[in-house]
Structures are given as structure tokens and as C-alpha cells.
Design an enzyme around this catalytic site. Structure first.
Site, PDB file in Angstrom:
ATOM      1  N   ARG A  41      45.055 -32.354 -33.852  1.00 15.88           N
ATOM      2  CA  ARG A  41      45.987 -33.333 -33.272  1.00 15.88           C
ATOM      3  C   ARG A  41      45.276 -34.223 -32.266  1.00 15.88           C
ATOM      4  NH1 ARG A  41      50.526 -29.616 -30.959  1.00 15.88           N
ATOM      5  NH2 ARG A  41      48.651 -28.356 -30.576  1.00 15.88           N
ATOM      6  N   LEU A  78      46.731 -22.770 -38.248  1.00 21.33           N
ATOM      7  CA  LEU A  78      47.637 -23.375 -37.272  1.00 21.33           C
ATOM      8  C   LEU A  78      48.635 -22.340 -36.748  1.00 21.33           C
ATOM      9  CD1 LEU A  78      48.312 -26.678 -39.252  1.00 21.33           C
ATOM     10  CD2 LEU A  78      46.806 -26.402 -37.254  1.00 21.33           C
ATOM     11  N   HIS A  83      52.324 -22.988 -40.699  1.00 23.06           N
ATOM     12  CA  HIS A  83      51.689 -22.466 -41.910  1.00 23.06           C
ATOM     13  C   HIS A  83      52.410 -22.974 -43.155  1.00 23.06           C
ATOM     14  CE1 HIS A  83      49.710 -18.767 -39.764  1.00 23.06           C
ATOM     15  NE2 HIS A  83      49.166 -19.926 -39.438  1.00 23.06           N
ATOM     16  N   LYS A 101      47.818 -15.440 -41.947  1.00 23.35           N
ATOM     17  CA  LYS A 101      49.130 -14.831 -42.124  1.00 23.35           C
ATOM     18  C   LYS A 101      50.001 -15.173 -40.899  1.00 23.35           C
ATOM     19  CE  LYS A 101      47.710 -12.211 -38.900  1.00 23.35           C
ATOM     20  NZ  LYS A 101      48.313 -12.444 -37.583  1.00 23.35           N
ATOM     21  N   ARG A 169      52.415 -17.832 -29.716  1.00 21.99           N
ATOM     22  CA  ARG A 169      52.956 -16.609 -30.309  1.00 21.99           C
ATOM     23  C   ARG A 169      54.237 -16.138 -29.627  1.00 21.99           C
ATOM     24  NH1 ARG A 169      47.359 -13.301 -30.398  1.00 21.99           N
ATOM     25  NH2 ARG A 169      47.044 -14.673 -28.590  1.00 21.99           N
ATOM     26  N   ASP A 181      52.875 -11.855 -35.767  1.00 23.30           N
ATOM     27  CA  ASP A 181      51.447 -11.832 -35.435  1.00 23.30           C
ATOM     28  C   ASP A 181      50.783 -10.505 -35.772  1.00 23.30           C
ATOM     29  OD1 ASP A 181      49.195 -13.269 -34.184  1.00 23.30           O
ATOM     30  OD2 ASP A 181      49.283 -11.657 -32.705  1.00 23.30           O
TER      31      ASP A 181
END
Length: 338
Positions: A41, A78, A83, A101, A169, A181
Site C-alpha cells: 500500500r 496480507l 486473503h 492461512k 490479529r 491465527d
């Protein structure tokens, strides 16, 4: 025109996430693959990342990276909520995709990723890297050989000290939470034992705790599962734990095996096996699980070798994650729209 069997992968990276060095840059260097482009970004972040890690060039945007004809594989590290959207965009652009994941924010979005992968006809894999390490293969061999007897119980725990409060997260809009996570590993490891338990496990119940100051975000969650053969599983995760723990204990009718760190076996490659014959410790090697993962992905792309993971598996895991959230009193993660 297809690439030669031994040709290096040409990889493009979405973002400048910290995990990329361990999960992709080092394995690509070890395997002789090219990281040809990165986008972030903030272009200055991408430039700093490229300079530090030897990425060949910087492009202006994620969309530019997907449109780049030299990029054949897209690595997506990301934030969780990004995702799904960027996996869909990469597949629509005809790229192979290696995604961190989880593959999506919820099962509905994971189903769309599966459909997009089937339509694209390219490789899609969710990065459960632990599965490719010899340590995990050895755990499965111990069951397959009969040395542990019939599978009766599996206990997985994946826990870390708390990330900073500003960490994505902890963000519900970015599909954060302990299960997303960490618990995804616990659930996935249990699912991978289906061949020795009569089939895939079903969720029996789940309990969880909300992060203070982060409504709807799970700080911890414990799930109880049951397999068709009657074996049971405990899949636990905690994202504000006193220490790092990533253990897997498999109990059979004739013995048990404990891997103190099955998620990152490069940090602890032991399996402790206990049977009526006594106790022994096996060491399975400290080569990174991420290196094995990229090797397997490259072999699939270049040679058509089978992969144990794909979009179907990603949907099955995401469906189980959503079920855990609902059982524990949470809502599945919301999806983001680009």
C-alpha cells in the site's frame, strides 16, 4: 507456453508482511526460485522490502502485480480479511496462488475461492506448512505402522504471547482472532488424522474467551471433536498465553507420540514416542517447514506432483472454524469487499 520442469518459479508478493522473510524469501532462495516483484500500500515500504530481501522490482499496486505477465505465482501474506478478496483476484488473473492461512474470512468466501480455483485451472494452496515437514509425516507413519495401535485421542495446543494491541490479529473487520491465527493449525492437524480414525472429525462443543477491548474477537478457544471410530480430539488455541506452545500429542491403544512443536519443527524437531517397549526420542531435522512447503508447491506447478492441500481442504477447514465460532458464542469472521 509451459515452463521447463526445472525452471524456477517466478513469484510476486502482495504486501511487505513480516512473515514473508521466513515463509517465502528464505525458502525461495534455498530452492533457487525468483521473487520478481512486490507491491505494498505504501510504495516506500515495498522499496525497503525489495532492497532488504533482493526482490527484483517494485510495482505500484496489488492490481499491477496481478497484471504483471512475469508473475506466475502470487504469495498472499496480507491480513486475514484480505486473503479471500486477493486470492479471488489472483485466481481471476490466472495466477497460481500460495496463500497464508486461512484462505478466506469464512466458509462462504472459502467456497468462492474454491470455485475460482476450479475455474482458473491454476494451483491454489493454503499455507499449512507444518504438513510438509518430516516430523508431521513421521507422526502419521507411527499411526500407519500400527506401532501406536488404534487412534484413541489427539491433543493439539497452539499458543503465543499476546501481540500488540494494534496488531491486525485483534481486529474483527480484518478477520482476526485466536482461531484464525492459531487454532486453524490445531483443527487442521486433527482433520489430517482422518485416515486413521474412520473419517473426518465432527465438532462436539467449543468454548472461548473474548479479548478485552476487542468485541467479537476471540483471545482463546478450546474445541472438542469426535472421529467416526470414537476417537476424540482437543483442539486448543490461545493468543495471549504465557509462552509459545505448539504441541501435538497422539494417543493410541498401544502407545503415544508427542511433538513439542509440530507447527515450527525447525525450532524443535523432536518426537517423543512412548510404548510398552519403552521411550525414545526421534529427531526429524531442522530444515524449515516453509522450505519443504515451497518445494512441494513448485513440484506441483512444474511437474504436476500431487499436493495434500488445495481449495477443497481449505473450505473444509474454514467450515470447521465457523462451526467452532458459533458453538463458542462468536460470529464467523465478516468478509471484506475490495
Amino acid at each position: 507456453m509451459s515452463e521447463p520442469v526445472g525452471a524456477p518459479l517466478r513469484i510476486g508478493v502482495l504486501g511487505a508482511a513480516r512473515i514473508t522473510e521466513r515463509a517465502l524469501i528464505d525458502p525461495a532462495r534455498a530452492g533457487g526460485h525468483r521473487v520478481v516483484a512486490v507491491a505494498a500500500r505504501d510504495r516506500s515500504r515495498a522499496e525497503a522490502f525489495a532492497a532488504q530481501h533482493g526482490v527484483e522490482r517494485v510495482v505500484d499496486s496489488y492490481a499491477d502485480l496481478l497484471a504483471d505477465p512475469e508473475v506466475e505465482v502470487v504469495y498472499n501474506p496480507l491480513a486475514n480479511g484480505l486473503h479471500g478478496p486477493w486470492n479471488l483476484a489472483a485466481l481471476a488473473a490466472g495466477k497460481h496462488v500460495l496463500s497464508e492461512k486461512p484462505s478466506a474470512s469464512n466458509a462462504e468466501e472459502a467456497a468462492e475461492v474454491r470455485e475460482a480455483a476450479a475455474k482458473a485451472g491454476t494451483a491454489f494452496m493454503e499455507g499449512f506448512h507444518y504438513l510438509f515437514h518430516p516430523l508431521t509425516r513421521r507422526l502419521h507413519e507411527l499411526l500407519a505402522s500400527g506401532e501406536l495401535g488404534e487412534l484413541q485421542r489427539v491433543e493439539t495446543m497452539v499458543a503465543i504471547p499476546a501481540p500488540a494491541e494494534s496488531d491486525p490479529r485483534w481486529s474483527l473487520p480484518l478477520a482476526g482472532g485466536a482461531v484464525m491465527d492459531l487454532g486453524c493449525y490445531s483443527l487442521h492437524a486433527a482433520r489430517m488424522l482422518a485416515p486413521w480414525a474412520g473419517g473426518a472429525p465432527r465438532l462436539v462443543s467449543a468454548r472461548g474467551g473474548e479479548r478485552a477491548g476487542a468485541p467479537g474477537v476471540d483471545e482463546w478457544l478450546d474445541a472438542d471433536l469426535e472421529f467416526p471410530n470414537g476417537a476424540t480430539a482437543s483442539a486448543r488455541c490461545h493468543m495471549a498465553y504465557d509462552e509459545l506452545e505448539m504441541s501435538c500429542r497422539i494417543v493410541g491403544s498401544l502407545g503415544e507420540a508427542l511433538a513439542p512443536n509440530y507447527v515450527l519443527p525447525q525450532l524443535d524437531d523432536r518426537i517423543v514416542v512412548r510404548t510398552t517397549e519403552g521411550e525414545r526420542t526421534e529427531h526429524l531435522g531442522t530444515t524449515s517447514s516453509y522450505t519443504y512447503q515451497l518445494e512441494a508447491f513448485a513440484a506441483h506447478v512444474r511437474q504436476g506432483s500431487a499436493l495434500p492441500l488445495g481449495a477443497d481442504d481449505a473450505l473444509a477447514t474454514m467450515t470447521l472454524i465457523d462451526a467452532c465460532y458459533r458453538s463458542a458464542g462468536f460470529e464467523p469472521r465478516p468478509r471484506m469487499r475490495l
